[in-house]
Enzyme design. Structure first.
Site, mmCIF file in Angstrom:
data_model
loop_
_atom_site.group_PDB
_atom_site.id
_atom_site.type_symbol
_atom_site.label_atom_id
_atom_site.label_comp_id
_atom_site.label_asym_id
_atom_site.label_seq_id
_atom_site.Cartn_x
_atom_site.Cartn_y
_atom_site.Cartn_z
ATOM 1 N N THR A 181 0.856 -1.197 0.000
ATOM 2 C CA THR A 181 0.000 0.000 0.000
ATOM 3 C C THR A 181 0.887 1.240 0.000
ATOM 4 O O THR A 181 2.101 1.160 0.234
ATOM 5 C CB THR A 181 -0.860 0.051 1.276
ATOM 6 O OG1 THR A 181 0.033 0.190 2.386
ATOM 7 C CG2 THR A 181 -1.704 -1.208 1.439
ATOM 8 N N ARG A 216 20.489 16.801 17.556
ATOM 9 C CA ARG A 216 21.033 15.565 18.144
ATOM 10 C C ARG A 216 22.435 15.838 18.690
ATOM 11 O O ARG A 216 23.285 16.407 18.015
ATOM 12 C CB ARG A 216 21.082 14.472 17.071
ATOM 13 C CG ARG A 216 21.686 13.137 17.520
ATOM 14 C CD ARG A 216 23.158 13.075 17.204
ATOM 15 N NE ARG A 216 23.714 11.726 17.379
ATOM 16 C CZ ARG A 216 24.996 11.443 17.245
ATOM 17 N NH1 ARG A 216 25.862 12.386 16.950
ATOM 18 N NH2 ARG A 216 25.431 10.216 17.411
ATOM 19 N N VAL A 217 22.680 15.465 19.936
ATOM 20 C CA VAL A 217 24.021 15.583 20.526
ATOM 21 C C VAL A 217 24.546 14.162 20.719
ATOM 22 O O VAL A 217 23.818 13.289 21.196
ATOM 23 C CB VAL A 217 23.966 16.337 21.872
ATOM 24 C CG1 VAL A 217 25.315 16.317 22.570
ATOM 25 C CG2 VAL A 217 23.529 17.784 21.645
ATOM 26 N N GLY A 218 25.784 13.928 20.324
ATOM 27 C CA GLY A 218 26.359 12.584 20.403
ATOM 28 C C GLY A 218 27.249 12.391 21.619
ATOM 29 O O GLY A 218 27.336 13.251 22.504
ATOM 30 N N THR A 248 34.973 6.756 19.137
ATOM 31 C CA THR A 248 34.674 7.219 17.782
ATOM 32 C C THR A 248 33.641 6.261 17.204
ATOM 33 O O THR A 248 33.692 5.073 17.513
ATOM 34 C CB THR A 248 35.935 7.106 16.892
ATOM 35 O OG1 THR A 248 36.973 7.849 17.477
ATOM 36 C CG2 THR A 248 35.697 7.613 15.497
ATOM 37 N N GLY A 249 32.764 6.756 16.340
ATOM 38 C CA GLY A 249 31.819 5.859 15.663
ATOM 39 C C GLY A 249 30.426 6.009 16.217
ATOM 40 O O GLY A 249 30.035 7.104 16.618
ATOM 41 N N GLY A 264 27.842 6.809 18.110
ATOM 42 C CA GLY A 264 27.802 7.487 19.402
ATOM 43 C C GLY A 264 26.679 7.018 20.305
ATOM 44 O O GLY A 264 26.823 7.007 21.530
HETATM 45 N N1 ASP Z 1 30.741 9.471 17.595
HETATM 46 C C1 ASP Z 1 30.223 10.431 16.660
HETATM 47 C C2 ASP Z 1 28.794 10.711 16.977
HETATM 48 O O1 ASP Z 1 28.066 9.786 17.299
HETATM 49 C C3 ASP Z 1 30.280 10.032 15.224
HETATM 50 C C4 ASP Z 1 31.546 9.474 14.669
HETATM 51 O O2 ASP Z 1 32.521 9.240 15.351
HETATM 52 O O3 ASP Z 1 31.566 9.252 13.468
HETATM 53 O O4 ASP Z 1 28.398 11.828 16.802
#
Ligand code: ASP
Length: 319
Positions: free
Chosen positions: A151, A205-207, A228-229, A231
Protein backbone atom coordinates in the site's frame (compact mmCIF):
# COMPACT_ATOMS: atom_id res chain seq x y z
CA UNK A 1 57.27 8.66 35.10
CA UNK A 2 56.68 7.82 31.42
CA UNK A 3 57.84 10.66 29.15
CA UNK A 4 55.19 12.80 27.51
CA UNK A 5 53.09 11.02 24.93
CA UNK A 6 50.14 11.94 22.75
CA UNK A 7 47.83 9.53 20.93
CA UNK A 8 44.91 10.06 18.57
CA UNK A 9 42.33 8.35 16.42
CA UNK A 10 42.51 8.10 12.62
CA UNK A 11 43.24 11.47 10.95
CA UNK A 12 44.51 13.07 14.17
CA UNK A 13 48.01 12.99 12.67
CA UNK A 14 47.55 16.52 11.26
CA UNK A 15 47.50 17.81 14.85
CA UNK A 16 49.67 15.47 16.91
CA UNK A 17 53.03 17.04 16.00
CA UNK A 18 51.85 20.44 17.26
CA UNK A 19 50.52 18.76 20.42
CA UNK A 20 53.85 17.02 21.02
CA UNK A 21 55.76 20.30 20.50
CA UNK A 22 53.81 21.74 23.42
CA UNK A 23 54.47 18.66 25.59
CA UNK A 24 58.20 18.71 24.74
CA UNK A 25 58.36 22.28 26.04
CA UNK A 26 56.76 21.19 29.31
CA UNK A 27 53.36 22.50 28.25
CA UNK A 28 50.19 21.03 29.70
CA UNK A 29 48.26 18.03 28.39
CA UNK A 30 45.21 20.30 28.12
CA UNK A 31 47.07 22.80 25.88
CA UNK A 32 48.46 19.94 23.76
CA UNK A 33 45.05 18.33 23.23
CA UNK A 34 43.44 21.66 22.33
CA UNK A 35 46.20 22.63 19.89
CA UNK A 36 46.12 19.21 18.18
CA UNK A 37 42.34 19.22 17.80
CA UNK A 38 42.21 22.81 16.49
CA UNK A 39 44.42 21.75 13.57
CA UNK A 40 42.13 18.77 12.91
CA UNK A 41 39.12 21.12 12.98
CA UNK A 42 40.85 23.33 10.38
CA UNK A 43 41.41 20.41 8.00
CA UNK A 44 38.74 20.98 5.35
CA UNK A 45 39.33 17.65 3.67
CA UNK A 46 38.19 15.94 6.88
CA UNK A 47 34.39 15.68 6.74
CA UNK A 48 33.87 14.60 10.35
CA UNK A 49 35.18 17.55 12.27
CA UNK A 50 35.14 21.38 12.26
CA UNK A 51 35.12 23.30 8.98
CA UNK A 52 34.13 20.95 6.16
CA UNK A 53 32.25 18.67 8.57
CA UNK A 54 29.09 17.08 7.13
CA UNK A 55 25.80 18.74 8.11
CA UNK A 56 22.63 17.52 9.81
CA UNK A 57 19.46 16.49 7.94
CA UNK A 58 18.57 20.18 7.46
CA UNK A 59 21.95 20.98 5.92
CA UNK A 60 23.39 22.77 8.97
CA UNK A 61 26.74 21.85 10.51
CA UNK A 62 26.34 21.19 14.26
CA UNK A 63 29.52 20.44 16.19
CA UNK A 64 30.13 18.53 19.45
CA UNK A 65 33.38 18.65 21.45
CA UNK A 66 34.70 18.09 24.95
CA UNK A 67 37.80 18.06 27.15
CA UNK A 68 38.38 16.31 30.47
CA UNK A 69 41.37 16.63 32.83
CA UNK A 70 42.50 13.53 34.74
CA UNK A 71 43.61 14.92 38.12
CA UNK A 72 40.45 16.95 38.80
CA UNK A 73 38.02 15.17 36.48
CA UNK A 74 36.99 18.67 35.39
CA UNK A 75 34.94 18.55 32.19
CA UNK A 76 33.95 21.10 29.56
CA UNK A 77 31.75 20.31 26.58
CA UNK A 78 29.62 21.83 23.85
CA UNK A 79 26.88 20.18 21.80
CA UNK A 80 25.09 21.13 18.58
CA UNK A 81 27.24 24.27 18.29
CA UNK A 82 26.74 26.17 15.02
CA UNK A 83 28.96 28.72 13.32
CA UNK A 84 32.18 28.39 15.34
CA UNK A 85 35.12 26.65 13.68
CA UNK A 86 36.90 25.58 16.90
CA UNK A 87 34.41 23.80 19.18
CA UNK A 88 37.28 22.27 21.19
CA UNK A 89 38.32 25.78 22.31
CA UNK A 90 34.74 26.63 23.28
CA UNK A 91 34.59 23.34 25.25
CA UNK A 92 37.82 24.31 26.98
CA UNK A 93 36.41 27.75 27.78
CA UNK A 94 33.44 26.03 29.45
CA UNK A 95 35.95 24.11 31.58
CA UNK A 96 38.11 27.18 32.37
CA UNK A 97 35.59 29.98 32.65
CA UNK A 98 32.29 28.39 33.66
CA UNK A 99 33.20 26.10 36.56
CA UNK A 100 29.58 25.95 37.73
CA UNK A 101 28.69 24.00 34.53
CA UNK A 102 30.09 21.16 32.41
CA UNK A 103 28.11 21.26 29.17
CA UNK A 104 26.41 23.90 27.00
CA UNK A 105 24.35 23.15 23.90
CA UNK A 106 22.83 24.96 20.92
CA UNK A 107 21.91 28.61 21.30
CA UNK A 108 23.35 28.88 24.84
CA UNK A 109 26.68 27.47 23.70
CA UNK A 110 26.72 30.00 20.85
CA UNK A 111 25.89 32.87 23.24
CA UNK A 112 28.77 31.78 25.48
CA UNK A 113 31.18 31.47 22.51
CA UNK A 114 30.22 35.01 21.42
CA UNK A 115 30.72 36.33 24.96
CA UNK A 116 34.17 34.74 25.04
CA UNK A 117 35.01 36.47 21.76
CA UNK A 118 35.48 33.40 19.57
CA UNK A 119 35.36 34.09 15.83
CA UNK A 120 32.44 32.82 13.78
CA UNK A 121 32.81 31.40 10.26
CA UNK A 122 30.98 29.44 7.56
CA UNK A 123 31.54 25.73 8.25
CA UNK A 124 30.00 24.29 5.07
CA UNK A 125 32.54 24.03 2.25
CA UNK A 126 31.74 23.52 -1.45
CA UNK A 127 32.67 19.83 -1.04
CA UNK A 128 30.52 19.24 2.07
CA UNK A 129 27.59 21.00 0.32
CA UNK A 130 28.05 18.65 -2.65
CA UNK A 131 28.14 15.55 -0.40
CA UNK A 132 24.90 16.72 1.28
CA UNK A 133 23.20 17.33 -2.10
CA UNK A 134 24.28 13.83 -3.32
CA UNK A 135 22.86 12.22 -0.18
CA UNK A 136 19.50 13.96 -0.70
CA UNK A 137 19.38 12.84 -4.33
CA UNK A 138 19.88 9.21 -3.22
CA UNK A 139 16.63 9.43 -1.20
CA UNK A 140 14.64 8.99 -4.47
CA UNK A 141 15.92 5.44 -5.13
CA UNK A 142 13.11 2.84 -5.46
CA UNK A 143 12.51 0.72 -2.36
CA UNK A 144 13.98 -2.71 -2.90
CA UNK A 145 11.61 -5.71 -2.78
CA UNK A 146 8.49 -3.54 -2.87
CA UNK A 147 5.79 -5.85 -4.26
CA UNK A 148 2.58 -5.10 -6.18
CA UNK A 149 0.56 -5.54 -2.98
CA UNK A 150 2.31 -2.84 -1.00
CA UNK A 151 0.00 0.00 0.00
CA UNK A 152 1.00 3.64 -0.17
CA UNK A 153 1.45 3.45 3.62
CA UNK A 154 3.77 0.41 3.33
CA UNK A 155 5.83 2.23 0.74
CA UNK A 156 6.06 5.39 2.81
CA UNK A 157 7.07 3.37 5.87
CA UNK A 158 9.85 1.57 4.01
CA UNK A 159 11.06 4.69 2.29
CA UNK A 160 11.26 6.51 5.60
CA UNK A 161 13.13 3.63 7.22
CA UNK A 162 15.62 3.36 4.38
CA UNK A 163 16.15 7.10 4.30
CA UNK A 164 16.89 7.06 8.01
CA UNK A 165 19.25 4.10 7.64
CA UNK A 166 21.14 5.95 4.93
CA UNK A 167 21.39 9.07 7.06
CA UNK A 168 22.96 7.16 9.91
CA UNK A 169 25.31 5.06 7.80
CA UNK A 170 28.90 6.28 7.80
CA UNK A 171 30.04 7.99 4.66
CA UNK A 172 32.65 6.14 2.52
CA UNK A 173 36.28 6.96 3.18
CA UNK A 174 38.16 7.59 6.39
CA UNK A 175 35.47 8.71 8.82
CA UNK A 176 34.71 9.40 12.44
CA UNK A 177 35.20 11.72 15.32
CA UNK A 178 38.73 12.69 16.32
CA UNK A 179 40.00 11.68 19.77
CA UNK A 180 43.28 12.99 21.22
CA UNK A 181 44.72 11.91 24.59
CA UNK A 182 47.88 13.45 26.07
CA UNK A 183 50.12 12.72 29.06
CA UNK A 184 52.39 15.64 29.96
CA UNK A 185 55.76 15.91 31.69
CA UNK A 186 54.11 16.68 35.06
CA UNK A 187 52.08 13.46 34.84
CA UNK A 188 48.74 15.11 33.99
CA UNK A 189 46.39 13.37 31.55
CA UNK A 190 43.79 15.02 29.31
CA UNK A 191 41.26 13.64 26.82
CA UNK A 192 39.79 15.76 24.00
CA UNK A 193 37.14 14.85 21.43
CA UNK A 194 35.80 16.86 18.48
CA UNK A 195 33.25 15.98 15.78
CA UNK A 196 30.59 17.15 13.37
CA UNK A 197 28.73 14.01 14.46
CA UNK A 198 26.80 11.53 12.40
CA UNK A 199 26.15 12.97 8.92
CA UNK A 200 22.49 13.93 8.26
CA UNK A 201 21.69 13.50 11.96
CA UNK A 202 18.42 14.82 13.35
CA UNK A 203 18.82 18.57 14.05
CA UNK A 204 19.69 19.08 17.70
CA UNK A 205 21.03 15.56 18.14
CA UNK A 206 24.02 15.58 20.53
CA UNK A 207 26.36 12.58 20.40
CA UNK A 208 28.76 10.84 22.74
CA UNK A 209 31.62 13.26 21.93
CA UNK A 210 30.11 16.02 24.10
CA UNK A 211 29.28 13.76 27.03
CA UNK A 212 31.44 12.78 30.02
CA UNK A 213 31.46 9.01 30.39
CA UNK A 214 30.14 8.31 26.87
CA UNK A 215 32.70 9.57 24.31
CA UNK A 216 35.23 11.04 26.76
CA UNK A 217 36.46 10.12 30.23
CA UNK A 218 39.68 10.82 32.10
CA UNK A 219 40.73 9.79 35.60
CA UNK A 220 44.38 10.27 36.51
CA UNK A 221 44.35 7.25 38.81
CA UNK A 222 43.63 4.82 35.95
CA UNK A 223 43.71 6.47 32.52
CA UNK A 224 41.85 8.33 29.82
CA UNK A 225 39.62 6.91 27.09
CA UNK A 226 37.62 8.17 24.13
CA UNK A 227 35.27 6.80 21.49
CA UNK A 228 34.67 7.22 17.78
CA UNK A 229 31.82 5.86 15.66
CA UNK A 230 28.26 4.96 16.59
CA UNK A 231 27.80 7.49 19.40
CA UNK A 232 24.43 6.18 20.53
CA UNK A 233 26.08 2.88 21.47
CA UNK A 234 28.89 4.70 23.33
CA UNK A 235 26.13 6.51 25.25
CA UNK A 236 24.14 3.33 25.97
CA UNK A 237 27.15 1.52 27.44
CA UNK A 238 28.88 4.61 28.94
CA UNK A 239 31.76 3.61 26.68
CA UNK A 240 34.68 5.81 27.76
CA UNK A 241 33.86 5.46 31.47
CA UNK A 242 33.54 1.69 31.04
CA UNK A 243 37.03 1.52 29.48
CA UNK A 244 38.48 3.51 32.40
CA UNK A 245 36.70 1.23 34.91
CA UNK A 246 38.28 -1.77 33.17
CA UNK A 247 41.71 -0.10 33.34
CA UNK A 248 41.06 0.38 37.05
CA UNK A 249 40.31 -3.34 37.31
CA UNK A 250 43.76 -4.08 35.85
CA UNK A 251 43.08 -4.67 32.16
CA UNK A 252 45.58 -3.49 29.53
CA UNK A 253 44.37 -0.55 27.37
CA UNK A 254 43.60 -2.49 24.17
CA UNK A 255 41.81 -5.25 26.11
CA UNK A 256 39.75 -2.71 28.07
CA UNK A 257 38.68 -1.02 24.81
CA UNK A 258 37.83 -4.40 23.23
CA UNK A 259 35.77 -5.50 26.26
CA UNK A 260 33.72 -2.30 26.07
CA UNK A 261 33.12 -2.86 22.34
CA UNK A 262 32.03 -6.47 23.04
CA UNK A 263 29.48 -5.14 25.52
CA UNK A 264 28.14 -2.60 22.97
CA UNK A 265 28.02 -5.30 20.30
CA UNK A 266 25.78 -7.49 22.48
CA UNK A 267 22.98 -4.87 22.42
CA UNK A 268 20.25 -4.70 19.74
CA UNK A 269 20.77 -1.77 17.36
CA UNK A 270 19.07 -1.52 13.94
CA UNK A 271 21.62 1.16 12.95
CA UNK A 272 24.52 -1.02 13.98
CA UNK A 273 27.80 0.51 12.80
CA UNK A 274 31.37 0.51 13.90
CA UNK A 275 32.39 1.83 17.31
CA UNK A 276 36.07 2.40 18.16
CA UNK A 277 37.89 3.26 21.37
CA UNK A 278 41.33 4.43 22.48
CA UNK A 279 42.97 4.54 25.91
CA UNK A 280 46.14 5.90 27.54
CA UNK A 281 47.27 5.18 31.11
CA UNK A 282 49.16 7.51 33.51
CA UNK A 283 52.25 5.32 33.06
CA UNK A 284 52.16 5.82 29.28
CA UNK A 285 50.67 2.52 28.09
CA UNK A 286 48.17 2.84 25.26
CA UNK A 287 45.95 0.77 22.99
CA UNK A 288 42.79 0.78 20.96
CA UNK A 289 40.04 -1.44 19.60
CA UNK A 290 37.77 -1.18 16.56
CA UNK A 291 35.00 -2.97 14.70
CA UNK A 292 36.82 -3.22 11.38
CA UNK A 293 40.08 -4.81 10.35
CA UNK A 294 42.76 -2.29 9.38
CA UNK A 295 41.69 0.40 11.82
CA UNK A 296 44.66 2.20 13.34
CA UNK A 297 45.49 4.86 15.88
CA UNK A 298 48.41 7.31 15.96
CA UNK A 299 51.05 7.69 18.68
CA UNK A 300 53.78 10.27 19.16
CA UNK A 301 56.46 10.10 21.83
CA UNK A 302 58.96 12.76 22.91
CA UNK A 303 61.75 11.67 20.57
CA UNK A 304 59.61 10.86 17.53
CA UNK A 305 59.72 13.18 14.53
CA UNK A 306 56.23 12.23 13.40
CA UNK A 307 53.24 10.19 14.58
CA UNK A 308 53.43 6.42 14.13
CA UNK A 309 50.38 4.32 13.27
CA UNK A 310 49.52 1.32 15.46
CA UNK A 311 46.85 -1.34 14.81
CA UNK A 312 43.79 -1.58 17.01
CA UNK A 313 42.48 -4.87 18.35
CA UNK A 314 39.45 -5.90 16.24
CA UNK A 315 36.01 -6.70 17.64
CA UNK A 316 33.48 -7.40 14.89
CA UNK A 317 30.64 -4.89 14.33
CA UNK A 318 27.39 -5.86 16.10
CA UNK A 319 24.39 -7.51 14.48
N1 ASP B 1 30.74 9.47 17.59
C1 ASP B 1 30.22 10.43 16.66
C2 ASP B 1 28.79 10.71 16.98
O1 ASP B 1 28.07 9.79 17.30
C3 ASP B 1 30.28 10.03 15.22
C4 ASP B 1 31.55 9.47 14.67
O2 ASP B 1 32.52 9.24 15.35
O3 ASP B 1 31.57 9.25 13.47
O4 ASP B 1 28.40 11.83 16.80
Amino acid sequence: MAGPVIIGSERSEVGLTAGMDILRHRGSALDAVEAALRLCEDNESDHYVGTGGLPNARGEVELDASVMVGSTRAFGGVGALRGFPHPISVARAVLDRLPQHCLLVGEGAELFADECGFDRSELLTAESRRLYADALAAEDEPVEGEGAHATAGDRRYRETTRALMRRFTPHDGPWGTINVIALDESGELCVGVSTSGYPWKYPGRVGDSALPGAGNYCDLRYGGAACTGRGEMAMRVSGARRVVDLLAAGMAPAQACAAMLEDARSLPDPFSAELRALALTPDGRHGGAAGLLGSMYAVMTKDARQPELRPRVVVEVGR
